[in-house]
Design a protein around this motif. Structure first.
Motif, PDB file in Angstrom:
ATOM      1  N   ALA A 114       8.516  10.669   5.040  1.00 25.30           N
ATOM      2  CA  ALA A 114       7.753   9.883   6.011  1.00 25.30           C
ATOM      3  C   ALA A 114       7.579   8.469   5.473  1.00 25.30           C
ATOM      4  O   ALA A 114       7.641   8.227   4.264  1.00 25.30           O
ATOM      5  N   SER A 115       7.356   7.569   6.391  1.00 25.94           N
ATOM      6  CA  SER A 115       7.133   6.162   6.021  1.00 25.94           C
ATOM      7  C   SER A 115       6.166   5.549   7.023  1.00 25.94           C
ATOM      8  O   SER A 115       6.249   5.812   8.227  1.00 25.94           O
ATOM      9  N   GLY A 116       5.241   4.752   6.517  1.00 24.03           N
ATOM     10  CA  GLY A 116       4.256   4.103   7.374  1.00 24.03           C
ATOM     11  C   GLY A 116       4.338   2.599   7.263  1.00 24.03           C
ATOM     12  O   GLY A 116       4.549   2.053   6.178  1.00 24.03           O
ATOM     13  N   ASN A 117       4.203   1.919   8.402  1.00 25.32           N
ATOM     14  CA  ASN A 117       4.199   0.460   8.451  1.00 25.32           C
ATOM     15  C   ASN A 117       2.757  -0.032   8.589  1.00 25.32           C
ATOM     16  O   ASN A 117       2.010   0.459   9.440  1.00 25.32           O
ATOM     17  N   PHE A 118       2.390  -1.006   7.764  1.00 29.19           N
ATOM     18  CA  PHE A 118       1.021  -1.490   7.732  1.00 29.19           C
ATOM     19  C   PHE A 118       1.015  -3.013   7.806  1.00 29.19           C
ATOM     20  O   PHE A 118       2.006  -3.675   7.473  1.00 29.19           O
ATOM     21  N   GLN A 119      -0.128  -3.532   8.235  1.00 36.71           N
ATOM     22  CA  GLN A 119      -0.332  -4.976   8.286  1.00 36.71           C
ATOM     23  C   GLN A 119      -1.777  -5.283   7.917  1.00 36.71           C
ATOM     24  O   GLN A 119      -2.699  -4.604   8.363  1.00 36.71           O
ATOM     25  N   VAL A 120      -1.970  -6.307   7.110  1.00 38.19           N
ATOM     26  CA  VAL A 120      -3.304  -6.689   6.660  1.00 38.19           C
ATOM     27  C   VAL A 120      -3.404  -8.209   6.657  1.00 38.19           C
ATOM     28  O   VAL A 120      -2.424  -8.907   6.374  1.00 38.19           O
ATOM     29  N   VAL A 121      -4.581  -8.718   6.996  1.00 46.83           N
ATOM     30  CA  VAL A 121      -4.860 -10.155   6.963  1.00 46.83           C
ATOM     31  C   VAL A 121      -5.681 -10.433   5.707  1.00 46.83           C
ATOM     32  O   VAL A 121      -6.815  -9.978   5.584  1.00 46.83           O
ATOM     33  N   VAL A 122      -5.096 -11.168   4.770  1.00 43.19           N
ATOM     34  CA  VAL A 122      -5.736 -11.471   3.498  1.00 43.19           C
ATOM     35  C   VAL A 122      -6.411 -12.837   3.604  1.00 43.19           C
ATOM     36  O   VAL A 122      -5.768 -13.823   3.994  1.00 43.19           O
ATOM     37  N   ASP A 123      -7.677 -12.879   3.258  1.00 43.58           N
ATOM     38  CA  ASP A 123      -8.449 -14.119   3.233  1.00 43.58           C
ATOM     39  C   ASP A 123      -8.894 -14.340   1.793  1.00 43.58           C
ATOM     40  O   ASP A 123      -9.906 -13.799   1.349  1.00 43.58           O
ATOM     41  N   ASP A 180      -0.323 -29.529  -7.402  1.00 47.08           N
ATOM     42  CA  ASP A 180       0.918 -29.047  -6.797  1.00 47.08           C
ATOM     43  C   ASP A 180       2.044 -30.060  -6.923  1.00 47.08           C
ATOM     44  O   ASP A 180       3.226 -29.702  -6.915  1.00 47.08           O
ATOM     45  N   LEU A 181       1.687 -31.344  -7.007  1.00 51.27           N
ATOM     46  CA  LEU A 181       2.727 -32.369  -7.151  1.00 51.27           C
ATOM     47  C   LEU A 181       3.467 -32.242  -8.470  1.00 51.27           C
ATOM     48  O   LEU A 181       4.635 -32.610  -8.575  1.00 51.27           O
ATOM     49  N   PHE A 182       2.796 -31.699  -9.492  1.00 49.29           N
ATOM     50  CA  PHE A 182       3.409 -31.562 -10.816  1.00 49.29           C
ATOM     51  C   PHE A 182       3.721 -30.100 -11.145  1.00 49.29           C
ATOM     52  O   PHE A 182       4.030 -29.779 -12.282  1.00 49.29           O
ATOM     53  N   SER A 183       3.641 -29.234 -10.162  1.00 54.85           N
ATOM     54  CA  SER A 183       3.897 -27.820 -10.396  1.00 54.85           C
ATOM     55  C   SER A 183       5.349 -27.485 -10.076  1.00 54.85           C
ATOM     56  O   SER A 183       5.945 -28.050  -9.146  1.00 54.85           O
ATOM     57  N   ASP A 184       5.916 -26.550 -10.854  1.00 51.54           N
ATOM     58  CA  ASP A 184       7.283 -26.095 -10.581  1.00 51.54           C
ATOM     59  C   ASP A 184       7.343 -25.175  -9.371  1.00 51.54           C
ATOM     60  O   ASP A 184       8.399 -24.999  -8.775  1.00 51.54           O
ATOM     61  N   ASN A 185       6.223 -24.565  -9.006  1.00 49.78           N
ATOM     62  CA  ASN A 185       6.175 -23.639  -7.879  1.00 49.78           C
ATOM     63  C   ASN A 185       4.902 -23.900  -7.094  1.00 49.78           C
ATOM     64  O   ASN A 185       3.943 -23.127  -7.165  1.00 49.78           O
ATOM     65  N   PRO A 186       4.864 -25.006  -6.316  1.00 50.72           N
ATOM     66  CA  PRO A 186       3.616 -25.365  -5.633  1.00 50.72           C
ATOM     67  C   PRO A 186       3.205 -24.387  -4.551  1.00 50.72           C
ATOM     68  O   PRO A 186       2.030 -24.257  -4.257  1.00 50.72           O
ATOM     69  N   ALA A 187       4.149 -23.693  -3.931  1.00 49.18           N
ATOM     70  CA  ALA A 187       3.838 -22.754  -2.852  1.00 49.18           C
ATOM     71  C   ALA A 187       3.773 -21.320  -3.370  1.00 49.18           C
ATOM     72  O   ALA A 187       4.194 -20.388  -2.697  1.00 49.18           O
ATOM     73  N   ASP A 188       3.240 -21.152  -4.556  1.00 46.15           N
ATOM     74  CA  ASP A 188       3.172 -19.829  -5.166  1.00 46.15           C
ATOM     75  C   ASP A 188       2.212 -18.951  -4.373  1.00 46.15           C
ATOM     76  O   ASP A 188       1.050 -19.297  -4.190  1.00 46.15           O
ATOM     77  N   GLU A 189       2.705 -17.813  -3.902  1.00 43.66           N
ATOM     78  CA  GLU A 189       1.893 -16.887  -3.113  1.00 43.66           C
ATOM     79  C   GLU A 189       1.825 -15.516  -3.758  1.00 43.66           C
ATOM     80  O   GLU A 189       1.614 -14.516  -3.091  1.00 43.66           O
ATOM     81  N   ARG A 190       2.017 -15.468  -5.070  1.00 36.57           N
ATOM     82  CA  ARG A 190       1.991 -14.179  -5.742  1.00 36.57           C
ATOM     83  C   ARG A 190       0.616 -13.528  -5.670  1.00 36.57           C
ATOM     84  O   ARG A 190       0.513 -12.298  -5.567  1.00 36.57           O
ATOM     85  N   ALA A 191      -0.442 -14.325  -5.718  1.00 37.71           N
ATOM     86  CA  ALA A 191      -1.786 -13.758  -5.685  1.00 37.71           C
ATOM     87  C   ALA A 191      -2.052 -13.057  -4.359  1.00 37.71           C
ATOM     88  O   ALA A 191      -2.542 -11.921  -4.336  1.00 37.71           O
ATOM     89  N   VAL A 192      -1.728 -13.701  -3.247  1.00 34.02           N
ATOM     90  CA  VAL A 192      -1.964 -13.077  -1.943  1.00 34.02           C
ATOM     91  C   VAL A 192      -0.978 -11.927  -1.711  1.00 34.02           C
ATOM     92  O   VAL A 192      -1.309 -10.952  -1.020  1.00 34.02           O
ATOM     93  N   ASN A 193       0.225 -12.014  -2.267  1.00 39.16           N
ATOM     94  CA  ASN A 193       1.173 -10.905  -2.135  1.00 39.16           C
ATOM     95  C   ASN A 193       0.653  -9.654  -2.842  1.00 39.16           C
ATOM     96  O   ASN A 193       0.727  -8.546  -2.302  1.00 39.16           O
ATOM     97  N   ARG A 194       0.144  -9.833  -4.065  1.00 35.27           N
ATOM     98  CA  ARG A 194      -0.406  -8.686  -4.789  1.00 35.27           C
ATOM     99  C   ARG A 194      -1.626  -8.120  -4.075  1.00 35.27           C
ATOM    100  O   ARG A 194      -1.803  -6.895  -4.007  1.00 35.27           O
ATOM    101  N   LEU A 195      -2.459  -8.992  -3.543  1.00 34.42           N
ATOM    102  CA  LEU A 195      -3.650  -8.523  -2.840  1.00 34.42           C
ATOM    103  C   LEU A 195      -3.279  -7.790  -1.559  1.00 34.42           C
ATOM    104  O   LEU A 195      -3.879  -6.759  -1.225  1.00 34.42           O
ATOM    105  N   ALA A 196      -2.284  -8.297  -0.832  1.00 32.92           N
ATOM    106  CA  ALA A 196      -1.838  -7.620   0.387  1.00 32.92           C
ATOM    107  C   ALA A 196      -1.236  -6.256   0.064  1.00 32.92           C
ATOM    108  O   ALA A 196      -1.507  -5.269   0.762  1.00 32.92           O
ATOM    109  N   ALA A 197      -0.434  -6.177  -0.999  1.00 29.80           N
ATOM    110  CA  ALA A 197       0.162  -4.898  -1.385  1.00 29.80           C
ATOM    111  C   ALA A 197      -0.920  -3.886  -1.788  1.00 29.80           C
ATOM    112  O   ALA A 197      -0.807  -2.693  -1.486  1.00 29.80           O
ATOM    113  N   ARG A 198      -1.962  -4.360  -2.461  1.00 28.28           N
ATOM    114  CA  ARG A 198      -3.028  -3.444  -2.872  1.00 28.28           C
ATOM    115  C   ARG A 198      -3.773  -2.892  -1.665  1.00 28.28           C
ATOM    116  O   ARG A 198      -4.069  -1.694  -1.597  1.00 28.28           O
TER     117      ARG A 198
END
Length: 230
Positions: free
Chosen positions: A81-90, A172-190
């Protein structure tokens, strides 16, 4: 005093007055902040001008090399079985002594992903399956279904809005990855994994596994097939 000395003295006096009229470095700081704010505001509004977005648009070139196979693992499990989920992270990050306009960020992110439920067949041995002498009935004992890891779908996950303070924008102007979304990705996965645990995904997987095994063994001539989990 000669006429040459008088002329030199007259020329030196405006130079001294010009040096006195110059602002110190700390007096230029407000002007620099105004320029930075104007550039940030202008950069966020350029795409809204008609025709200018195409003129200043970016071209994408994919120069990625071939993917390398690192390892192969044999899976001794049945994904039932497999389930599809969606969450809004704030997600909001605040500085302790600074206002949000100076230091802080808030991201509104829609995370969509799936979680699979499976039954592990790796531990099945001769004692897990019993049949009668006539080989018409069979009893199978299996472990309970388990949940896999939450997998985010990048095609259905996106950031709705991002609010950042001045220091965060400058960083962000001096960052190598200014659009880093790893934090929200981990939170959404959790959150998706927690939602899967509260759902009926494992019970549905056990039900589907039972139906699969009953159909398989009945095609082999068994008339009675029972599957027990635990």
């Amino acid at each position: 005093m000669t006429s040459t000395d008088v002329n030199d003295a007259r020329q030196a006096q405006p130079r001294k007055e010009a040096r006195k009229a110059r602002l110190p470095w700390w007096g230029k700081l407000p002007l620099a902040l105004v320029v930075v704010f104007a550039l940030l505001f202008l950069g966020s509004r350029l795409d809204a001008l008609p025709g200018l977005g195409d003129f200043l648009g970016e071209e994408t070139h994919d120069r990625t090399g071939p993917a390398l196979l690192e390892s192969i693992q044999d899976l001794d499990r049945y994904e039932a079985a497999s389930g599809n989920f969606q969450v809004v992270v704030d997600l909001e990050k605040d500085a302790k002594w600074l206002p949000d306009a100076i230091r802080g960020s808030r991201t509104l992110y829609v995370g969509a992903g799936s979680v699979s439920a499976y039954v592990d067949f790796a531990g099945i041995g001769p004692d897990s399956v019993t049949t009668d002498e006539a080989r018409t009935s069979a009893a199978i004992r299996l472990p309970h279904a388990r949940l896999g890891r939450a997998a985010l779908d990048p095609d259905r996950s996106y950031a709705v809005s991002k609010e950042r303070g001045l220091l965060d924008r400058l960083g962000d102007l001096f960052s190598d990855n200014p659009a880093d979304e790893r934090a929200v990705n981990r939170l959404a996965a959790r959150h998706i994994a927690e939602a899967a645990e509260e759902s009926e995904l494992t019970s549905r997987a056990e039900k589907n596994t039972t139906s699969m095994l009953q159909g398989l063994l009945r095609s082999l001539g068994f008339t009675r097939v029972s599957v027990v989990y635990g």
